[in-house]
Scaffold this motif. Structure first.
Motif, PDB file in Angstrom:
ATOM      1  N   PRO A  56       0.827  -1.218   0.000  1.00 21.44           N
ATOM      2  CA  PRO A  56       0.000   0.000   0.000  1.00 21.44           C
ATOM      3  C   PRO A  56       0.855   1.259   0.000  1.00 21.44           C
ATOM      4  O   PRO A  56       1.923   1.304   0.615  1.00 21.44           O
ATOM      5  CB  PRO A  56      -0.802  -0.131   1.308  1.00 21.44           C
ATOM      6  N   ARG A  57       0.375   2.278  -0.668  1.00 20.61           N
ATOM      7  CA  ARG A  57       1.142   3.526  -0.719  1.00 20.61           C
ATOM      8  C   ARG A  57       1.177   4.215   0.635  1.00 20.61           C
ATOM      9  O   ARG A  57       1.979   5.131   0.844  1.00 20.61           O
ATOM     10  CB  ARG A  57       0.571   4.447  -1.794  1.00 20.61           C
ATOM     11  N   SER A  58       0.326   3.791   1.538  1.00 17.51           N
ATOM     12  CA  SER A  58       0.397   4.328   2.892  1.00 17.51           C
ATOM     13  C   SER A  58       1.641   3.841   3.633  1.00 17.51           C
ATOM     14  O   SER A  58       2.045   4.426   4.638  1.00 17.51           O
ATOM     15  CB  SER A  58      -0.853   3.927   3.686  1.00 17.51           C
ATOM     16  N   GLU A  59       2.264   2.768   3.129  1.00 21.50           N
ATOM     17  CA  GLU A  59       3.508   2.257   3.699  1.00 21.50           C
ATOM     18  C   GLU A  59       4.697   2.842   2.948  1.00 21.50           C
ATOM     19  O   GLU A  59       4.749   2.768   1.723  1.00 21.50           O
ATOM     20  CB  GLU A  59       3.563   0.722   3.603  1.00 21.50           C
ATOM     21  N   LEU A  60       5.639   3.402   3.670  1.00 15.83           N
ATOM     22  CA  LEU A  60       6.851   3.893   3.026  1.00 15.83           C
ATOM     23  C   LEU A  60       7.667   2.710   2.507  1.00 15.83           C
ATOM     24  O   LEU A  60       7.664   1.629   3.101  1.00 15.83           O
ATOM     25  CB  LEU A  60       7.683   4.708   4.002  1.00 15.83           C
ATOM     26  N   PRO A  61       8.385   2.885   1.389  1.00 18.01           N
ATOM     27  CA  PRO A  61       9.229   1.798   0.870  1.00 18.01           C
ATOM     28  C   PRO A  61      10.227   1.335   1.927  1.00 18.01           C
ATOM     29  O   PRO A  61      10.847   2.167   2.606  1.00 18.01           O
ATOM     30  CB  PRO A  61       9.942   2.451  -0.320  1.00 18.01           C
ATOM     31  N   PRO A  62      10.400   0.034   2.114  1.00 13.93           N
ATOM     32  CA  PRO A  62      11.301  -0.466   3.156  1.00 13.93           C
ATOM     33  C   PRO A  62      12.727   0.067   3.058  1.00 13.93           C
ATOM     34  O   PRO A  62      13.409   0.227   4.073  1.00 13.93           O
ATOM     35  CB  PRO A  62      11.273  -1.982   2.939  1.00 13.93           C
ATOM     36  N   LEU A  63      13.175   0.366   1.821  1.00 18.06           N
ATOM     37  CA  LEU A  63      14.560   0.809   1.635  1.00 18.06           C
ATOM     38  C   LEU A  63      14.727   2.327   1.656  1.00 18.06           C
ATOM     39  O   LEU A  63      15.829   2.834   1.449  1.00 18.06           O
ATOM     40  CB  LEU A  63      15.102   0.274   0.292  1.00 18.06           C
TER      41      LEU A  63
END
Length: 491
Positions: A56-63
């Protein structure tokens, strides 16, 4: 292990289990049966949950907040563990690929043995330095603009969300895609090809054994679905889920993806290409130079048994016919040689192509050395044949001068091997203008200087999203500009 041979009752045929790897977790199952494109072998996969592979775009990319230098460290460590002799996942892949991939086992083995080279520190750092003038924009917001009135602008190369449609002709090619996706800090979904639904998962499992919670591992998913599955692709190929579709594939696969493009989702296409060779009359001076050119041409022609974009298919030569025929005879012999990434025996030419060559030969329009049996065929003609030379077939075309061959170069021409190398200087601008994308010495098509462009683009630049931030503290307008605007309004 990446998969186990399993007997299934459906179709009364044995099928191979091909697990998925989704956001750091191995997913096993045999709910769906598929058939490989090249060898018509069945393999089984888990049911694909589209929600599981969408971050989801609500989650920042892990990296997002991981430094590129740390990502490179992790990739280098992965490369050290991708040694065929000590990596059980790759060894199992080597066994499984014999059922789904047309490349000989020895060639696949050599590809796996060369795989760690893609994850060497110098190669990875070279990709970054040649793609980005200021690599710091990958690690954060960099103030790099001002207008002289105190207003400034910052820039960040923001991690994209990408679907990678992996190529099926190189079992180790997924490693380069994994590295590229990690270097730009992307959220990545790798659609594996039916000819190799194993290697990508094997590499990601190796990464997870280093650190299962590493952000690189959590940024990667590898799955399979049949290309053209509209129900699934209409769901996935949307800008609210993905920014880029990176496609390595044939013309039909690319056309299929184009149908889903729209505002907010872009295609980065490494579409099918054809490569050629160009040989000047200087190369025909002695029997030794002719033999050397034949060996160089054969090396370029037979990569993956000519199932690679960099594999030469047409050779344009200038010189005396007698010496050119000597070259053709030597070339036919060298096409039948075992090489690191080619076998002495390739699949034979399709029957219709063999028949076409026989007709052309009977009419006196071409002269032929060898047979269409997969051990090498050379066709000498005054103009390129109408069909696509495959299965270790080389069409040698005589021209008065190499400049005349430029008219046969177009935007689908990838690599052009030139001999002698000095002729590259005079030809390279014309070849580039015609659409050619890479010029090298004859015999070196397989080699690359790290960090160079691919298909006339720097891929990492195309992957990221360039996000600007403006900090405007002074909105005053220059009086001269204001007056000019006023005059323009009264006009």
């Amino acid at each position: 292990m990446p998969g186990k041979l399993k007997e299934v009752e459906q179709h009364d045929a044995p099928a191979i289990a091909a697990p998925f790897f989704i956001r750091g977790k191995l997913v096993e199952g045999t709910e769906h049966r598929h058939r490989s494109r090249d060898l018509n072998a069945d393999f089984l996969s888990p049911a694909l949950d589209a929600n599981a592979i969408v971050t989801p775009r609500s989650e920042l990319p892990p990296l997002l907040d991981v430094k590129v230098s740390e990502i490179i460290d992790f990739l280098v460590e992965t490369g050290k563990r991708l040694t065929l002799d000590s990596n059980p996942h790759l060894r199992q892949c080597l066994e499984l690929l014999s059922a789904t991939n047309p490349l000989p086992r020895r060639v696949v083995e050599n590809l796996y043995n060369s795989a760690p080279e893609m994850l060497k520190r110098g190669s990875l750092e070279g990709m970054i330095s040649t793609n980005f003038d200021n690599p710091a924009i990958l690690d954060g917001w960099v103030q790099e603009r001002s207008d002289g009135r105190g207003n400034t602008g910052s820039l960040r190369a923001y991690p994209p969300r990408m679907i990678h449609m992996l190529a099926g002709n190189s079992p180790a090619g997924c490693i380069a895609s994994i590295a590229q996706g990690a270097l730009v800090k992307a959220v990545n979904v790798f659609k594996m090809p039916s000819s190799d639904p194993f290697t990508t998962v094997a590499v990601l499992r190796t990464m997870a054994e280093i650190d299962p919670d590493h952000p690189v591992v959590r940024s990667m998913s590898a799955v399979y679905w049949r290309g053209g599955d509209q129900a699934l692709e209409r769901t996935l190929y949307r800008p609210q889920y993905f920014d880029r579709i990176v496609a390595w594939g044939g013309g039909d696969a690319i056309k299929n993806v184009i149908g889903y493009l729209g505002p907010g989702i872009q295609l980065v296409s490494f579409d099918p290409k054809t490569s050629i060779s160009m040989i000047g009359r200087e190369g025909f001076e002695t029997a030794q130079s002719i033999a050397d050119m034949a060996e160089r041409t054969a090396a370029d022609t037979t990569v993956f048994n000519q199932d690679a974009c960099i594999a030469s298919r047409f050779v344009f030569v200038e010189g005396e016919r007698e010496k050119i025929e000597e070259y053709c005879a030597r070339l036919a012999e060298r096409l039948a040689v075992d090489r690191a990434f080619a076998s002495a025996d390739a699949p034979p030419l399709p029957a219709e192509t063999r028949e076409e060559v026989e007709v052309l030969s009977a009419m006196g329009e071409v002269k032929v050395w060898g047979k269409g049996d997969g051990r090498g065929m050379v066709i000498l003609s005054d103009q390129p044949v109408d069909f696509h030379p495959t299965n270790k077939t080389s069409n040698v075309v005589m021209v008065d001068k190499l400049e005349d061959a430029v008219r046969y170069v177009n935007v689908a021409t990838q690599t052009i091997g030139v001999w002698p190398p000095e002729r590259k200087i005079d030809l390279r601008d014309r070849l580039a203008s015609a659409g050619g994308q890479r010029i090298c010495r004859l015999g070196t098509a397989w080699g690359h200087v790290p960090g160079g462009p691919h298909d006339a683009m720097f891929a990492l630049q195309r992957f990221v999203k360039y996000i600007g931030e403006d900090d405007i503290v002074n909105m005053e307008v220059n009086p001269e500009v204001e007056q000019a605007a006023s005059l323009a309004g009264t006009g």
